[in-house]
Motif scaffolding. Sequence first.
Motif, PDB file in Angstrom:
ATOM      1  N   VAL A 197     -27.543   7.628  37.925  1.00 41.78           N
ATOM      2  CA  VAL A 197     -27.526   7.322  36.621  1.00 41.78           C
ATOM      3  C   VAL A 197     -28.721   6.248  36.150  1.00 41.78           C
ATOM      4  CG1 VAL A 197     -26.183   5.696  35.667  1.00 41.78           C
ATOM      5  CG2 VAL A 197     -24.978   7.478  37.146  1.00 41.78           C
ATOM      6  N   SER A 198     -29.308   5.745  36.822  1.00 42.60           N
ATOM      7  CA  SER A 198     -30.080   4.904  36.909  1.00 42.60           C
ATOM      8  C   SER A 198     -31.433   6.015  36.710  1.00 42.60           C
ATOM      9  CB  SER A 198     -30.231   3.852  38.395  1.00 42.60           C
ATOM     10  OG  SER A 198     -31.902   3.312  37.874  1.00 42.60           O
TER      11      SER A 198
ATOM     12  N   SER B 136     -30.804   7.228  32.706  1.00 46.15           N
ATOM     13  CA  SER B 136     -31.573   6.390  32.190  1.00 46.15           C
ATOM     14  C   SER B 136     -33.241   5.587  31.916  1.00 46.15           C
ATOM     15  CB  SER B 136     -30.003   4.986  32.157  1.00 46.15           C
ATOM     16  OG  SER B 136     -29.658   5.451  32.172  1.00 46.15           O
TER      17      SER B 136
ATOM     18  N   LEU C 298     -24.932  14.515  32.939  1.00 44.67           N
ATOM     19  CA  LEU C 298     -24.857  14.149  34.338  1.00 44.67           C
ATOM     20  C   LEU C 298     -23.536  14.208  35.049  1.00 44.67           C
ATOM     21  CD1 LEU C 298     -26.663  10.811  35.806  1.00 44.67           C
ATOM     22  CD2 LEU C 298     -24.513  10.986  35.929  1.00 44.67           C
TER      23      LEU C 298
ATOM     24  N   ALA D  49     -20.779  13.126  38.026  1.00 46.22           N
ATOM     25  CA  ALA D  49     -21.267  12.261  38.607  1.00 46.22           C
ATOM     26  C   ALA D  49     -20.047  13.008  39.834  1.00 46.22           C
ATOM     27  CB  ALA D  49     -20.698  10.953  38.370  1.00 46.22           C
TER      28      ALA D  49
ATOM     29  N   LEU E  94     -19.703   4.768  34.211  1.00 48.40           N
ATOM     30  CA  LEU E  94     -20.855   5.792  33.907  1.00 48.40           C
ATOM     31  C   LEU E  94     -21.758   5.228  32.582  1.00 48.40           C
ATOM     32  CD1 LEU E  94     -19.062   9.301  34.556  1.00 48.40           C
ATOM     33  CD2 LEU E  94     -21.019   7.803  35.510  1.00 48.40           C
TER      34      LEU E  94
ATOM     35  N   GLY F 270     -24.577   5.391  29.826  1.00 50.62           N
ATOM     36  CA  GLY F 270     -25.409   5.954  29.551  1.00 50.62           C
ATOM     37  C   GLY F 270     -25.397   6.636  28.226  1.00 50.62           C
TER      38      GLY F 270
ATOM     39  N   MET G 138     -21.681  12.848  30.327  1.00 50.11           N
ATOM     40  CA  MET G 138     -21.554  11.694  31.456  1.00 50.11           C
ATOM     41  C   MET G 138     -19.869  12.553  31.780  1.00 50.11           C
ATOM     42  SD  MET G 138     -23.011   8.672  32.614  1.00 50.11           S
ATOM     43  CE  MET G 138     -24.238   8.151  31.614  1.00 50.11           C
TER      44      MET G 138
ATOM     45  N   ARG H 217     -17.658  12.879  34.796  1.00 47.37           N
ATOM     46  CA  ARG H 217     -16.900  12.675  36.307  1.00 47.37           C
ATOM     47  C   ARG H 217     -16.192  13.807  37.362  1.00 47.37           C
ATOM     48  NH1 ARG H 217     -17.024   7.609  38.669  1.00 47.37           N
ATOM     49  NH2 ARG H 217     -16.946   6.121  36.435  1.00 47.37           N
TER      50      ARG H 217
END
Length: 192
Positions: free
Chosen positions: A86-87, A90, A102, A104, A112, A114, A118, A120
Amino acid sequence: MTIVICPGIHDPALTQQFVQGLLEAADQTDLRPEALLVFPAEQYPAYSGLHILRFLHQQCCRSNPDLARSTPIVFIGFSAGVVGAVSAASAWQTLGGTVKALLAIDGWGVPLVGNFPMHRLSHDPFTHWSAALLGAGKDSFYADPGVEHLEFWRSPQAADGWWLAPDRSQPPVAISAASFVTALLRRYGELR
């Protein structure tokens, strides 16, 4: 390289098995192994977006700094690797790069947040429900019956469960975790 895999804190052999499971689910003709870049979480902190970003630049941008802007990326993170993914995603976007999506996988407790799609994936229904309190993202998946955390990563093709639409307006679809991931990779143009 267009798919960046950010493992958690575990034996690297599990990540090799995860990649093999994806290749099998994607029918290797669609997913090229060279399109996958695996962050070496056994050498650096899995949760460090800075280390992932540095690794990306070493792998793809050293010879051509503009490559970041011309290479859209899908990040796939697992467990502690979701924090780093995530970091890094971004930061990649802030530096002018494009993040297609992304994924996850079992990033319980990780918000989550951004400006990119995303998704999950969780190893059981309770983890999915409780993690979704910090953002479910778009389409999501949970294994049912639940599987062990590391088994979920090692063998996504063996984890059956449910694909949930983001607004829950459609009924859940029975699917394996590996098929869910490959369907998303297809959606984002990573598979034919």
